[in-house]
Motif scaffolding. Structure first.
Motif, short mmCIF file in Angstrom:
data_model
loop_
_atom_site.label_atom_id
_atom_site.label_comp_id
_atom_site.label_asym_id
_atom_site.label_seq_id
_atom_site.Cartn_x
_atom_site.Cartn_y
_atom_site.Cartn_z
N ALA A 42 0.83 -1.20 0.00
CA ALA A 42 0.00 0.00 0.00
C ALA A 42 0.87 1.25 0.00
CB ALA A 42 -0.92 0.00 1.22
N VAL A 43 0.43 2.24 -0.77
CA VAL A 43 1.15 3.51 -0.87
C VAL A 43 0.20 4.65 -0.54
CG1 VAL A 43 2.80 2.66 -2.58
CG2 VAL A 43 0.62 3.63 -3.33
N GLU A 44 0.77 5.85 -0.38
CA GLU A 44 -0.05 7.00 -0.02
C GLU A 44 -0.94 7.45 -1.17
OE1 GLU A 44 2.24 10.12 1.60
OE2 GLU A 44 2.77 9.02 3.42
N ALA A 45 -0.48 7.31 -2.41
CA ALA A 45 -1.25 7.74 -3.57
C ALA A 45 -1.79 6.51 -4.29
CB ALA A 45 -0.37 8.57 -4.50
N LEU A 72 -7.12 -1.32 -1.80
CA LEU A 72 -6.06 -2.16 -1.26
C LEU A 72 -4.68 -1.55 -1.40
CD1 LEU A 72 -7.30 -5.65 -2.53
CD2 LEU A 72 -7.68 -4.58 -0.31
N ASP A 73 -4.52 -0.60 -2.34
CA ASP A 73 -3.19 0.00 -2.55
C ASP A 73 -3.08 1.37 -1.90
OD1 ASP A 73 -5.01 1.21 -4.23
OD2 ASP A 73 -3.63 1.41 -5.91
N PHE A 74 -4.00 1.72 -1.01
CA PHE A 74 -4.00 3.04 -0.39
C PHE A 74 -3.66 2.91 1.10
CE2 PHE A 74 -6.79 6.88 0.95
CZ PHE A 74 -5.66 7.68 1.06
N LYS A 75 -2.48 3.40 1.47
CA LYS A 75 -2.07 3.40 2.87
C LYS A 75 -2.65 4.63 3.56
CE LYS A 75 2.08 3.38 5.78
NZ LYS A 75 3.56 3.45 5.78
N ASN A 76 -3.52 4.42 4.55
CA ASN A 76 -4.16 5.55 5.22
C ASN A 76 -4.59 5.14 6.62
OD1 ASN A 76 -7.43 5.08 5.14
ND2 ASN A 76 -6.43 4.08 3.42
N ASP A 77 -5.12 6.11 7.39
CA ASP A 77 -5.50 5.86 8.78
C ASP A 77 -7.00 5.63 8.96
OD1 ASP A 77 -6.48 8.36 8.27
OD2 ASP A 77 -5.47 9.36 9.94
N PHE A 78 -7.73 5.44 7.85
CA PHE A 78 -9.17 5.19 7.90
C PHE A 78 -9.90 6.29 8.69
CE2 PHE A 78 -7.36 1.09 6.88
CZ PHE A 78 -8.23 0.60 5.92
N GLY A 79 -9.51 7.53 8.42
CA GLY A 79 -10.08 8.65 9.16
C GLY A 79 -11.56 8.83 8.96
#
Length: 469
Positions: free
Chosen positions: A50-53, A337-344
């Protein structure tokens, strides 16, 4: 005696090609399949995590069976990008996009004095020059059926139309000049924030840099997002937004909050959170307040004089017809699946859903000026959040301190007794007057008793002692 069967040349070639069931061909086929599986395994291991973009892609399979998938995830009037491109029901939307794109091209500054055709060709060539990088912004599956020229023209029209729409949205009379009706304007705004209806922000930047109105266009995006979120846009992250939906998410969430870490409950306690909704918090003496800032992360819990009552502060939110699609697409974006995030966003909706069970919960949120209901009845709002809050997996750390503080307060019996006392005697003017009347009656009775028992002697007492003849 049966005649001999002579194998023809065609049959011989078909057997050699594998159409026959020869035992000699089976090991070769098995070896080929094995090599293909090994190669697939190696490719999967070589792919980054997973990446930020995240790449622009379809809604994840976990949400495609949603009861209201079409309502929440498919465009209403216009398709943007390659995923829904070419569908018959968006033909009218294509005409509006071309009209908007034409207006945008008139603002180009490629070469002063050039014809409109020259301006279009110049900008189209700039997109073609970047088409490889623009294609990489999408998942391969959604662009593989389009060649570079087709994809470049699609992005040219859609990108120009988006920027011109946003510019017109902040200068509302511009839509009247283009003969675009208000209902189409409203539905198009909803379409701009669908996960499957995104184009790379890299494209929008390229187009804005090619216009003599670049500064106005950038300011119009800021104003547009501010109107949608009711928040001021601030530089939250150093990276460029992936697309407009990503920009909406970062604006709604605001910057991460740094809160002091508090004492934790044991992790092996599965039932540590026992409160259920606003009504139960209300019975425990917890009151609702509007947060000073609109960031969805800005949730806090405080106590008056560090004792009683408790105040749960929540950011204000407007609920209308666009709320469901907007939050569902933000949730779907976080689930990529490829989005690294904090599930805000998922964490915020999950927390709000834990507070809302029925219409009375929505009513109390309205009275505290936390929720502005433009959707309909309070029950409709409760049903909406119960629906979009189903099957969410929020971050375990989101609002963790607030939840523990609420639970500690909720578990204190003294707080509950005080809340019941104030509810019984101070919940309305009549109960307050009745309580004050009882206190006044008790005071008068006590005063009368004191005078009867311990009053000082008076001349009347001596007169009463005289004996009459």
């Amino acid at each position: 005696m049966e005649p001999l069967h002579i194998i023809s040349i065609e049959e011989h070639h078909s057997i050699e090609a594998g159409e026959g069931s020869s035992s000699h061909d089976q090991p070769a086929a098995t070896a080929t399949a094995k090599m293909e599986r090994i190669e697939m395994l190696k490719q999967a291991g070589a792919r980054p995590g997973a990446v930020e973009a995240a790449k622009i892609q379809k809604v994840i399979f976990l949400l495609r069976d949603h009861d209201h998938f079409v309502k929440y995830f498919e465009p209403r009037v216009a398709s943007i990008g390659p995923i829904h491109h070419g569908k018959t029901k968006y033909e009218l939307g294509e005409k509006y996009k071309l009209r908007l794109a034409y207006q945008f091209v008139q603002g180009l500054s490629c070469n002063n004095g050039d014809s409109l055709d020259d301006d279009i060709n110049h900008l189209y060539k700039k997109i073609m020059k970047e088409i490889k990088k623009l294609r990489e912004c999408f998942e391969e599956e959604v662009t593989k059926k389009y060649d570079d020229e087709t994809l470049a023209w699609m992005l040219f029209v859609d990108g120009c139309a988006i920027l011109q729409y946003i510019f017109c949205a902040t200068n509302y009379k511009k839509f009247e000049e283009l003969s675009i009706k208000n209902d189409s304007v409203a539905f198009a705004q909803q379409d701009l924030f669908l996960l499957e209806n995104q184009v790379p922000y890299r494209l929008l930047n390229l187009l804005m840099c090619s216009s003599r109105k670049e500064d106005e266009l950038r300011k119009s995006i800021e104003s547009f997002i501010q109107n949608v979120t009711s928040q001021q846009m601030k530089p939250i992250e150093k990276r460029e937004p992936t697309h407009l939906l990503d920009l909406l998410r970062t604006t709604l969430l605001g910057p991460p909050l740094s809160c002091p870490r508090r004492k934790r409950r044991p992790k092996d306690d599965p039932d540590w959170q026992s409160y259920r909704n606003v009504q139960e918090l209300k019975l425990a003496g917890i009151q609702l307040k509007q947060s000073k800032h609109r960031s969805l992360r800005n949730v806090s819990f405080t106590r008056q004089f560090n004792f009683y009552p408790g105040y749960l502060s929540l950011p204000p939110i407007t609920v209308d017809d666009s709320t469901g699609p907007k939050f569902m697409n933000l949730i779907a974006y976080e689930m990529c699946l490829d989005f690294k995030n904090d599930f805000g966003i998922s964490s915020y909706i999950s927390f709000l859903d834990s507070l809302i069970d029925e219409a009375n919960d929505v009513k109390d949120l309205r009275k505290a000026h936390i929720l502005h209901n433009l959707l309909g009845s309070d029950q409709e709002v409760a049903d909406l959040f119960n629906a979009i809050g189903t099957d969410l997996v929020p971050s375990t750390e989101a609002y963790e301190d607030v939840k523990f503080q609420i639970q500690d307060y909720y578990d204190n019996d003294w707080m509950t007794w005080m809340a019941q006392f104030f509810h019984n005697h101070f919940s309305s003017p009549w109960t307050i007057l009745a309580f004050l009347g009882v206190l006044l009656g008790l005071a008068l009775t006590a005063t009368q008793t004191w005078y009867a028992v311990d009053s000082p002697p008076s001349p009347c007492d001596d007169f009463c002692k005289l004996k009459l003849p």
